[in-house]
Design a protein around this motif. Sequence first.
Motif, PDB file in Angstrom:
ATOM      1  N   LEU A  52     -25.749  38.181 -18.638  1.00  0.00           N
ATOM      2  CA  LEU A  52     -25.889  36.806 -19.950  1.00  0.00           C
ATOM      3  C   LEU A  52     -26.748  36.886 -20.374  1.00  0.00           C
ATOM      4  CD1 LEU A  52     -24.830  34.048 -19.728  1.00  0.00           C
ATOM      5  CD2 LEU A  52     -26.295  33.376 -17.645  1.00  0.00           C
ATOM      6  N   GLU A  53     -28.440  36.907 -19.619  1.00  0.00           N
ATOM      7  CA  GLU A  53     -28.894  37.698 -20.560  1.00  0.00           C
ATOM      8  C   GLU A  53     -29.722  38.055 -21.669  1.00  0.00           C
ATOM      9  OE1 GLU A  53     -32.297  38.263 -17.725  1.00  0.00           O
ATOM     10  OE2 GLU A  53     -31.616  36.312 -16.533  1.00  0.00           O
ATOM     11  N   ASP A  84     -32.784  30.526 -26.135  1.00  0.00           N
ATOM     12  CA  ASP A  84     -32.644  30.045 -26.370  1.00  0.00           C
ATOM     13  C   ASP A  84     -33.454  29.515 -24.897  1.00  0.00           C
ATOM     14  OD1 ASP A  84     -31.674  27.223 -25.833  1.00  0.00           O
ATOM     15  OD2 ASP A  84     -30.696  27.241 -23.799  1.00  0.00           O
ATOM     16  N   ILE A  85     -33.431  30.712 -23.953  1.00  0.00           N
ATOM     17  CA  ILE A  85     -34.917  30.740 -23.322  1.00  0.00           C
ATOM     18  C   ILE A  85     -35.613  31.223 -23.767  1.00  0.00           C
ATOM     19  CG2 ILE A  85     -35.886  32.972 -20.582  1.00  0.00           C
ATOM     20  CD1 ILE A  85     -33.003  33.408 -20.737  1.00  0.00           C
ATOM     21  N   VAL A  86     -36.073  31.216 -24.623  1.00  0.00           N
ATOM     22  CA  VAL A  86     -37.902  32.298 -25.130  1.00  0.00           C
ATOM     23  C   VAL A  86     -38.518  30.787 -25.687  1.00  0.00           C
ATOM     24  CG1 VAL A  86     -38.851  33.186 -26.369  1.00  0.00           C
ATOM     25  CG2 VAL A  86     -37.387  34.476 -26.180  1.00  0.00           C
ATOM     26  N   ASN A  87     -36.949  29.745 -26.560  1.00  0.00           N
ATOM     27  CA  ASN A  87     -36.863  28.618 -27.278  1.00  0.00           C
ATOM     28  C   ASN A  87     -37.754  27.800 -26.028  1.00  0.00           C
ATOM     29  OD1 ASN A  87     -37.176  29.273 -30.373  1.00  0.00           O
ATOM     30  ND2 ASN A  87     -35.051  29.784 -29.529  1.00  0.00           N
ATOM     31  N   ASP A 125     -25.889  29.285 -22.012  1.00  0.00           N
ATOM     32  CA  ASP A 125     -25.423  28.660 -21.139  1.00  0.00           C
ATOM     33  C   ASP A 125     -26.682  28.750 -19.445  1.00  0.00           C
ATOM     34  OD1 ASP A 125     -22.609  28.480 -21.894  1.00  0.00           O
ATOM     35  OD2 ASP A 125     -22.406  30.803 -21.557  1.00  0.00           O
ATOM     36  N   PHE A 126     -27.267  29.583 -20.094  1.00  0.00           N
ATOM     37  CA  PHE A 126     -28.453  29.432 -19.125  1.00  0.00           C
ATOM     38  C   PHE A 126     -29.243  27.937 -18.289  1.00  0.00           C
ATOM     39  CE2 PHE A 126     -32.842  30.297 -17.770  1.00  0.00           C
ATOM     40  CZ  PHE A 126     -32.211  30.854 -16.975  1.00  0.00           C
ATOM     41  N   ARG A 127     -28.427  27.225 -19.519  1.00  0.00           N
ATOM     42  CA  ARG A 127     -28.638  25.451 -18.858  1.00  0.00           C
ATOM     43  C   ARG A 127     -28.202  25.251 -17.820  1.00  0.00           C
ATOM     44  NH1 ARG A 127     -27.855  19.681 -22.234  1.00  0.00           N
ATOM     45  NH2 ARG A 127     -27.873  18.372 -20.021  1.00  0.00           N
ATOM     46  N   LEU A 170     -24.017  36.451 -13.049  1.00  0.00           N
ATOM     47  CA  LEU A 170     -26.031  36.012 -12.346  1.00  0.00           C
ATOM     48  C   LEU A 170     -26.104  35.184 -11.380  1.00  0.00           C
ATOM     49  CD1 LEU A 170     -28.169  36.308 -13.876  1.00  0.00           C
ATOM     50  CD2 LEU A 170     -28.019  33.827 -14.773  1.00  0.00           C
ATOM     51  N   MET A 171     -25.120  34.100 -11.358  1.00  0.00           N
ATOM     52  CA  MET A 171     -25.058  33.638 -10.338  1.00  0.00           C
ATOM     53  C   MET A 171     -24.688  34.017  -8.868  1.00  0.00           C
ATOM     54  SD  MET A 171     -23.719  29.805 -12.195  1.00  0.00           S
ATOM     55  CE  MET A 171     -24.353  28.918 -10.178  1.00  0.00           C
TER      56      MET A 171
END
Length: 295
Positions: free
Chosen positions: A11-12, A20-23, A170-172, A203-204
Amino acid sequence: MGAKDMTEKYLESYNDVFSDIVNVLLFQGKRVVQPGQLANSRERAIYKADDVLHEEERDILKFWKKNRVCIAVYGFENQTQIDKTMPLRIMGYDGASYREQILKDKQEKKCPVITIVLYFGTERPWRKPLRLSECFHIPEDLKPYFSDYEIHVFSIAFLPEETIRQFQSDFRIVADYFSQVRKNKNYIPSKKTMKHVDAVLKLMSVMTGDYRFEAAQKAGEVHTMCEVMDRVEQNGIRIGMRKGEHKGMRKGLRKGQMDTLVSLVNDGLLAVSEAAKRAGLSEADFETFLKKASV
């Protein structure tokens, strides 16, 4: 590279999720890094020392470039358990990235390396170690000469709700799930449509040790976590949500999870070798269990 390692990165590795994760984690939600500005980097840094080739493998590593000029190199490391040696590991990874930049092209502009540790544990937040100096005792007379090294760890299940709401990818959904599992007895699934459904559920599955998330896709296409949970209920597969139940990568699986692995193998969706690895068994032991389950 093992199937588990590839699943953690799945996913990442998408640029929209990575940026998105970085931001959110580094820039408080500001859209500083754009997906189109990211370029994949070799995750294995190879270097020569003492006439011997050495290798440092990272989870995910990407270049952030603007107008073809490198601004920074971002690295992600996934953890399900607190590792007391993490500062040493991160220092080694970052050092290998810098070393590779030096060896690659001495004329090319060098980029700073920023590593983020994503910790998915739900029992307690990661408090220590966060610095190299916390890994061992340093005599007082050596402290003035010791160069410390700080790492950046984000405990996903303990992120404030306002931070989780800043995620646009989708990381949300992933962060919301781990946060709810930590705080509540029940999980209220999101109605948000997932862009990378397979990657999210994989991932989950690997981060919780509960592979029934993957099994939810067997009966047909799903687009939201509401549909995933409905599919789980329709198939009589219960995903437990008791507080503290998910403890990262557990050594043993509950019977329901074993039944799911057997079902995945029988349906041709999972190799016996991978199912055995997920169950924490040898292939021979898993095949024995498989034969008994099929009787």
